[in-house]
Design a protein around this motif. Structure first.
Motif, PDB file in Angstrom:
ATOM      1  N   ALA A 137      29.367  11.828  -3.849  1.00  0.00           N
ATOM      2  CA  ALA A 137      29.797  11.034  -2.700  1.00  0.00           C
ATOM      3  C   ALA A 137      30.864  11.775  -1.902  1.00  0.00           C
ATOM      4  CB  ALA A 137      30.335   9.696  -3.177  1.00  0.00           C
ATOM      5  N   GLY A 138      30.713  11.748  -0.576  1.00  0.00           N
ATOM      6  CA  GLY A 138      31.710  12.329   0.314  1.00  0.00           C
ATOM      7  C   GLY A 138      31.704  13.838   0.407  1.00  0.00           C
ATOM      8  N   GLN A 139      30.829  14.511  -0.309  1.00  0.00           N
ATOM      9  CA  GLN A 139      30.824  15.974  -0.303  1.00  0.00           C
ATOM     10  C   GLN A 139      30.012  16.527   0.867  1.00  0.00           C
ATOM     11  OE1 GLN A 139      29.691  17.727  -4.053  1.00  0.00           O
ATOM     12  NE2 GLN A 139      31.199  16.563  -5.206  1.00  0.00           N
ATOM     13  N   VAL A 140      30.417  17.706   1.323  1.00  0.00           N
ATOM     14  CA  VAL A 140      29.657  18.425   2.350  1.00  0.00           C
ATOM     15  C   VAL A 140      28.440  19.067   1.687  1.00  0.00           C
ATOM     16  CG1 VAL A 140      29.693  20.417   3.906  1.00  0.00           C
ATOM     17  CG2 VAL A 140      31.617  18.814   3.871  1.00  0.00           C
ATOM     18  N   ALA A 141      27.288  18.932   2.327  1.00  0.00           N
ATOM     19  CA  ALA A 141      26.047  19.412   1.714  1.00  0.00           C
ATOM     20  C   ALA A 141      25.040  19.789   2.788  1.00  0.00           C
ATOM     21  CB  ALA A 141      25.449  18.328   0.819  1.00  0.00           C
ATOM     22  N   PHE A 142      24.020  20.526   2.359  1.00  0.00           N
ATOM     23  CA  PHE A 142      22.825  20.697   3.172  1.00  0.00           C
ATOM     24  C   PHE A 142      21.883  19.552   2.856  1.00  0.00           C
ATOM     25  CE2 PHE A 142      24.152  25.230   2.824  1.00  0.00           C
ATOM     26  CZ  PHE A 142      24.268  25.492   4.175  1.00  0.00           C
ATOM     27  N   PRO A 143      21.025  19.154   3.803  1.00  0.00           N
ATOM     28  CA  PRO A 143      20.032  18.128   3.470  1.00  0.00           C
ATOM     29  C   PRO A 143      19.083  18.639   2.395  1.00  0.00           C
ATOM     30  CG  PRO A 143      19.633  19.040   5.672  1.00  0.00           C
ATOM     31  CD  PRO A 143      20.936  19.587   5.203  1.00  0.00           C
ATOM     32  N   GLY A 144      18.812  17.820   1.410  1.00  0.00           N
ATOM     33  CA  GLY A 144      17.925  18.250   0.333  1.00  0.00           C
ATOM     34  C   GLY A 144      17.937  17.283  -0.820  1.00  0.00           C
ATOM     35  N   GLY A 145      17.148  17.594  -1.828  1.00  0.00           N
ATOM     36  CA  GLY A 145      17.077  16.723  -2.994  1.00  0.00           C
ATOM     37  C   GLY A 145      16.020  17.176  -3.972  1.00  0.00           C
ATOM     38  N   ALA A 146      15.746  16.322  -4.929  1.00  0.00           N
ATOM     39  CA  ALA A 146      14.810  16.633  -6.006  1.00  0.00           C
ATOM     40  C   ALA A 146      13.380  16.672  -5.495  1.00  0.00           C
ATOM     41  CB  ALA A 146      14.935  15.607  -7.117  1.00  0.00           C
ATOM     42  N   ALA A 147      12.582  17.531  -6.115  1.00  0.00           N
ATOM     43  CA  ALA A 147      11.161  17.617  -5.774  1.00  0.00           C
ATOM     44  C   ALA A 147      10.424  16.398  -6.319  1.00  0.00           C
ATOM     45  CB  ALA A 147      10.559  18.893  -6.344  1.00  0.00           C
ATOM     46  N   ASP A 148       9.540  15.840  -5.511  1.00  0.00           N
ATOM     47  CA  ASP A 148       8.648  14.770  -5.960  1.00  0.00           C
ATOM     48  C   ASP A 148       7.379  15.395  -6.531  1.00  0.00           C
ATOM     49  OD1 ASP A 148      10.410  12.860  -5.112  1.00  0.00           O
ATOM     50  OD2 ASP A 148       9.326  12.378  -3.250  1.00  0.00           O
ATOM     51  N   THR A 149       6.728  14.665  -7.416  1.00  0.00           N
ATOM     52  CA  THR A 149       5.482  15.182  -8.000  1.00  0.00           C
ATOM     53  C   THR A 149       4.410  15.388  -6.935  1.00  0.00           C
ATOM     54  OG1 THR A 149       4.824  12.915  -8.512  1.00  0.00           O
ATOM     55  CG2 THR A 149       5.911  14.160 -10.266  1.00  0.00           C
ATOM     56  N   SER A 150       4.506  14.656  -5.823  1.00  0.00           N
ATOM     57  CA  SER A 150       3.510  14.789  -4.756  1.00  0.00           C
ATOM     58  C   SER A 150       3.819  15.931  -3.782  1.00  0.00           C
ATOM     59  CB  SER A 150       3.398  13.476  -3.981  1.00  0.00           C
ATOM     60  OG  SER A 150       4.656  13.123  -3.421  1.00  0.00           O
ATOM     61  N   PHE A 207       8.170  22.337   1.139  1.00  0.00           N
ATOM     62  CA  PHE A 207       7.802  20.977   1.538  1.00  0.00           C
ATOM     63  C   PHE A 207       8.910  20.004   1.153  1.00  0.00           C
ATOM     64  CE2 PHE A 207       5.959  16.821   0.998  1.00  0.00           C
ATOM     65  CZ  PHE A 207       5.021  16.709   2.015  1.00  0.00           C
ATOM     66  N   THR A 208       9.475  20.173  -0.052  1.00  0.00           N
ATOM     67  CA  THR A 208      10.556  19.305  -0.511  1.00  0.00           C
ATOM     68  C   THR A 208      11.745  19.375   0.438  1.00  0.00           C
ATOM     69  OG1 THR A 208       9.926  19.593  -2.831  1.00  0.00           O
ATOM     70  CG2 THR A 208      12.174  18.855  -2.409  1.00  0.00           C
ATOM     71  N   ALA A 209      12.156  20.596   0.785  1.00  0.00           N
ATOM     72  CA  ALA A 209      13.312  20.771   1.669  1.00  0.00           C
ATOM     73  C   ALA A 209      13.067  20.130   3.034  1.00  0.00           C
ATOM     74  CB  ALA A 209      13.629  22.253   1.823  1.00  0.00           C
ATOM     75  N   LEU A 210      11.873  20.326   3.584  1.00  0.00           N
ATOM     76  CA  LEU A 210      11.556  19.758   4.899  1.00  0.00           C
ATOM     77  C   LEU A 210      11.469  18.234   4.840  1.00  0.00           C
ATOM     78  CD1 LEU A 210       8.863  22.331   6.107  1.00  0.00           C
ATOM     79  CD2 LEU A 210      11.283  22.221   6.747  1.00  0.00           C
ATOM     80  N   ARG A 211      10.889  17.712   3.773  1.00  0.00           N
ATOM     81  CA  ARG A 211      10.787  16.252   3.611  1.00  0.00           C
ATOM     82  C   ARG A 211      12.179  15.621   3.529  1.00  0.00           C
ATOM     83  NH1 ARG A 211      11.513  13.561  -0.691  1.00  0.00           N
ATOM     84  NH2 ARG A 211      11.060  15.257  -2.167  1.00  0.00           N
ATOM     85  N   GLU A 212      13.043  16.231   2.720  1.00  0.00           N
ATOM     86  CA  GLU A 212      14.387  15.689   2.538  1.00  0.00           C
ATOM     87  C   GLU A 212      15.199  15.765   3.836  1.00  0.00           C
ATOM     88  OE1 GLU A 212      16.117  14.261   0.062  1.00  0.00           O
ATOM     89  OE2 GLU A 212      14.483  14.216  -1.413  1.00  0.00           O
ATOM     90  N   ALA A 213      15.049  16.863   4.591  1.00  0.00           N
ATOM     91  CA  ALA A 213      15.763  16.992   5.860  1.00  0.00           C
ATOM     92  C   ALA A 213      15.305  15.934   6.852  1.00  0.00           C
ATOM     93  CB  ALA A 213      15.570  18.389   6.439  1.00  0.00           C
TER      94      ALA A 213
END
Length: 199
Positions: free
Chosen positions: A68-81, A87-93
């Motif tokens: 919480a409150g941290q500076v980050a790039f848009p992103g996250g965990a990969a989904d099985t789909s 694709f994960t990076a673009l989806r999360e962004a």
């Protein structure tokens, strides 16, 4: 070399942006210890294509359970789909700041990096036109800001701090830009890219 797409207007004359693209694509990433995380994640490093290019960064909502409150790039965990980590990076962004995947011109990836939560994170570098509107998700993003590349790539900005956790020593990097505190994995990713293009 990068293929020019209609949504990303690359300059025809030499510029800071053209120089960055050339140096990024011609230099191999420095050899590093292979990431050990067992779960896969990805972040997008959006390069906003101004005459003087910038990095797009977010400050995570204070309501989030993790980081919480941290500076980050848009992103996250990969989904099985997800069909790939790009694709994960673009989806999360798209989910976090509203950048449509078709409006990102991916130019490569950096070495994977371990997160403190056990993920093996792949940073994906992509070009985004300054004309692309942003729609930050209020539940996840408290703020969006841009960091000039010439500032981000000044290696003297990053201060190393060695910490001990679970019997192991870890090095984290700290940096500041205006009122924003950039540290941890985000600072490490920016510093990794700065080292790659400065070789």
């Amino acid at each position: 070399m990068v293929n020019s797409l209609p949504h990303v207007q690359l300059p025809s004359a030499p510029s800071a942006l053209a120089e960055f693209i050339c140096r990024f694509q011609l230099q191999m990433p420095p050899a590093v210890k292979k990431a050990q995380g067992v779960r896969q994640a990805a972040v997008l490093i959006p390069i906003i294509c101004h005459e003087q290019p910038t990095l797009l960064l977010t400050r995570r909502s204070d309501k989030l359970r993790k980081h919480a409150g941290q500076v980050a790039f848009p992103g996250g965990a990969a989904d099985t789909s997800d069909t790939s980590l790009i694709f994960t990076a673009l989806r999360e962004a798209n989910e976090e700041v509203g950048i449509p995947p078709e409006q990102v011109q991916v130019i490569g990836t950096l070495n994977t990096i371990d997160s403190s939560t056990g993920y093996q994170v792949t940073p994906v570098v992509g070009l985004v036109s300054p004309q692309v509107p942003l729609f930050p998700c209020e539940d996840e993003v408290a703020d969006v800001f841009e960091l000039p590349l010439y500032e981000a790539f000044n290696l003297s900005r990053y201060h190393a701090l060695d910490i001990h956790r679970a019997g192991l020593q870890h090095r984290v990097y700290l940096s500041w830009y205006q009122q924003q505190f950039v540290w941890g994995m985000t600072a490490a990713i920016i510093r990794q890219m700065a080292e790659q293009v400065s070789i």
